[in-house]
Design an enzyme around this catalytic site. Structure first.
Site, short mmCIF file in Angstrom:
data_model
loop_
_atom_site.label_atom_id
_atom_site.label_comp_id
_atom_site.label_asym_id
_atom_site.label_seq_id
_atom_site.Cartn_x
_atom_site.Cartn_y
_atom_site.Cartn_z
N TYR A 19 -19.08 30.47 39.54
CA TYR A 19 -20.46 30.59 39.04
C TYR A 19 -21.46 30.02 40.05
CZ TYR A 19 -24.53 29.18 36.21
OH TYR A 19 -25.80 28.95 35.73
N1 LIG Z 1 -26.10 26.58 30.49
C1 LIG Z 1 -26.60 25.77 31.40
O1 LIG Z 1 -26.53 24.53 31.29
C2 LIG Z 1 -27.30 26.35 32.60
C3 LIG Z 1 -27.74 25.50 33.60
C4 LIG Z 1 -28.48 26.02 34.66
C5 LIG Z 1 -28.74 27.38 34.71
N2 LIG Z 1 -28.29 28.21 33.73
C6 LIG Z 1 -28.67 29.63 33.80
O2 LIG Z 1 -29.82 29.85 33.00
C7 LIG Z 1 -29.94 31.24 32.71
C8 LIG Z 1 -30.44 31.50 31.31
O3 LIG Z 1 -29.91 30.59 30.38
P1 LIG Z 1 -30.04 30.87 28.80
O4 LIG Z 1 -29.49 29.67 28.13
O5 LIG Z 1 -31.40 31.38 28.47
O6 LIG Z 1 -28.98 32.06 28.69
P2 LIG Z 1 -28.54 32.93 27.44
O7 LIG Z 1 -29.26 32.56 26.20
O8 LIG Z 1 -27.04 32.96 27.45
O9 LIG Z 1 -29.09 34.37 27.89
C9 LIG Z 1 -28.50 35.13 28.88
C10 LIG Z 1 -28.87 36.56 28.57
O10 LIG Z 1 -28.31 37.41 29.58
C11 LIG Z 1 -27.96 38.60 28.94
N3 LIG Z 1 -27.00 39.42 29.65
C12 LIG Z 1 -25.70 39.16 29.91
N4 LIG Z 1 -25.13 40.21 30.52
C13 LIG Z 1 -26.12 41.15 30.65
C14 LIG Z 1 -26.15 42.45 31.19
N5 LIG Z 1 -25.06 43.02 31.73
N6 LIG Z 1 -27.32 43.14 31.14
C15 LIG Z 1 -28.42 42.60 30.59
N7 LIG Z 1 -28.46 41.36 30.05
C16 LIG Z 1 -27.30 40.65 30.09
C17 LIG Z 1 -27.38 38.15 27.62
O11 LIG Z 1 -27.35 39.24 26.72
P3 LIG Z 1 -26.19 39.42 25.62
O12 LIG Z 1 -26.58 38.56 24.46
O13 LIG Z 1 -26.24 40.88 25.35
O14 LIG Z 1 -24.91 38.96 26.27
C18 LIG Z 1 -28.33 37.06 27.22
O15 LIG Z 1 -29.39 37.55 26.45
C19 LIG Z 1 -28.61 31.84 33.05
O16 LIG Z 1 -28.75 32.55 34.25
C20 LIG Z 1 -27.71 30.65 33.26
O17 LIG Z 1 -26.70 30.94 34.21
C21 LIG Z 1 -27.58 27.71 32.67
#
Ligand SMILES: NC(=O)c1ccc[n+]([C@@H]2O[C@H](COP(=O)([O-])OP(=O)(O)OC[C@H]3O[C@@H](n4cnc5c(N)ncnc54)[C@H](OP(=O)(O)O)[C@@H]3O)[C@@H](O)[C@H]2O)c1
Length: 216
Positions: free
Chosen positions: A129
């Site tokens: 990742y």
């Molecule tokens: N978790 C952490 O602690 C952390 C830390 C730093 C950065 N981040 C990054 O922050 C970002 C956003 O976080 P978040 O919590 O808002 O994420 P989230 O709620 O999991 O949202 C991610 C979105 O991406 C969509 N997605 C996945 N595959 C897709 C595809 N093929 N086409 C279109 N949409 C797609 C998902 O849709 P579905 O519902 O349809 O799957 C979901 O709506 C991510 O890039 C993550 O890697 C996370």
């Protein structure tokens, strides 16, 4: 301003949609599941069906056409394996670079991650990742687009504090998704942040002041 958010149903994306609408901007949210459309509408956005893993470049360019800025806020999520880190976190972000270029959209704000590193060692899913995120960041930095890369720390669903620490070398920490969305909204409004890559964690400084300090 007209903003297209890839991954428009994500938790940060929906909050960003609400913040942008509240200041009068138009938001298009690219989603892959039709059942998510109503949530995007409820946040004030216009849903557009677009699966970033399968969409062709021309179709994605058409989906972002007319935007003043694109935001990449999609992510394969914690339950996914290494393969989807490449197809979504890397591949989706890079497809969006090509689409933005093809559609003549110059501004691109990317939600990356603290620790993103194109050369991160290790074969576990988290290391993959960080590599996928780091390579997407590097391609955006080399793209010629007016990019801003925000690298949040560990995301929480806490209420927004409105206070952060931003910078290239801030200590690891957590940040609320709502505060992350506010950082993105602020970055979109400040062209001086083009060409900048920075970490965002919870902290002491009001978001507008922290962004202004980085921009200045
Ligand atoms: N978790 C952490 O602690 C952390 C830390 C730093 C950065 N981040 C990054 O922050 C970002 C956003 O976080 P978040 O919590 O808002 O994420 P989230 O709620 O999991 O949202 C991610 C979105 O991406 C969509 N997605 C996945 N595959 C897709 C595809 N093929 N086409 C279109 N949409 C797609 C998902 O849709 P579905 O519902 O349809 O799957 C979901 O709506 C991510 O890039 C993550 O890697 C996370």
């Amino acid at each position: 301003m007209n903003v297209t958010i890839a991954g428009g149903h994500g938790r940060i994306a929906l909050e960003l949609t609400r913040l942008l609408r509240a200041r009068g901007e138009m938001v298009r949210g690219l989603i892959r599941r039709p059942e998510h459309a109503d949530d995007v509408r409820a946040a004030g956005g216009e849903p557009v069906l677009c699966d970033l893993e399968t969409v062709g470049e021309e179709e994605l360019a058409a989906a972002v056409a007319g935007a003043d800025a694109v935001v990449f806020a999609a992510g394969a999520g914690p339950g996914s394996g290494a393969e989807r880190k490449w197809t979504v976190d890397y591949g989706g972000a890079v497809k969006l670079i090509a689409a933005a270029r093809a559609a003549g959209v110059d501004r691109y704000v990317l939600v990356s991650s603290i620790g993103a590193d194109p050369d991160a060692p290790g074969d576990d899913v988290f290391s993959v990742y960080l590599r996928a995120k780091g390579r997407a960041d590097a391609e955006l930095q080399a793209s010629g687009l007016a990019y801003t890369i925000v690298r949040p720390g560990a995301l929480t669903d806490d209420a927004p504090s409105g206070r952060v620490a931003l910078g290239e070398d801030v200590a690891r920490g957590a940040i609320a998704r709502a505060d992350t969305a506010a950082v993105l909204a602020g970055a979109l409004a400040d062209a001086r942040l083009a060409g900048r890559t920075f970490v965002a964690v919870g902290g002491e400084e009001p978001i507008a002041e922290a962004l202004a300090a980085l921009a200045g």
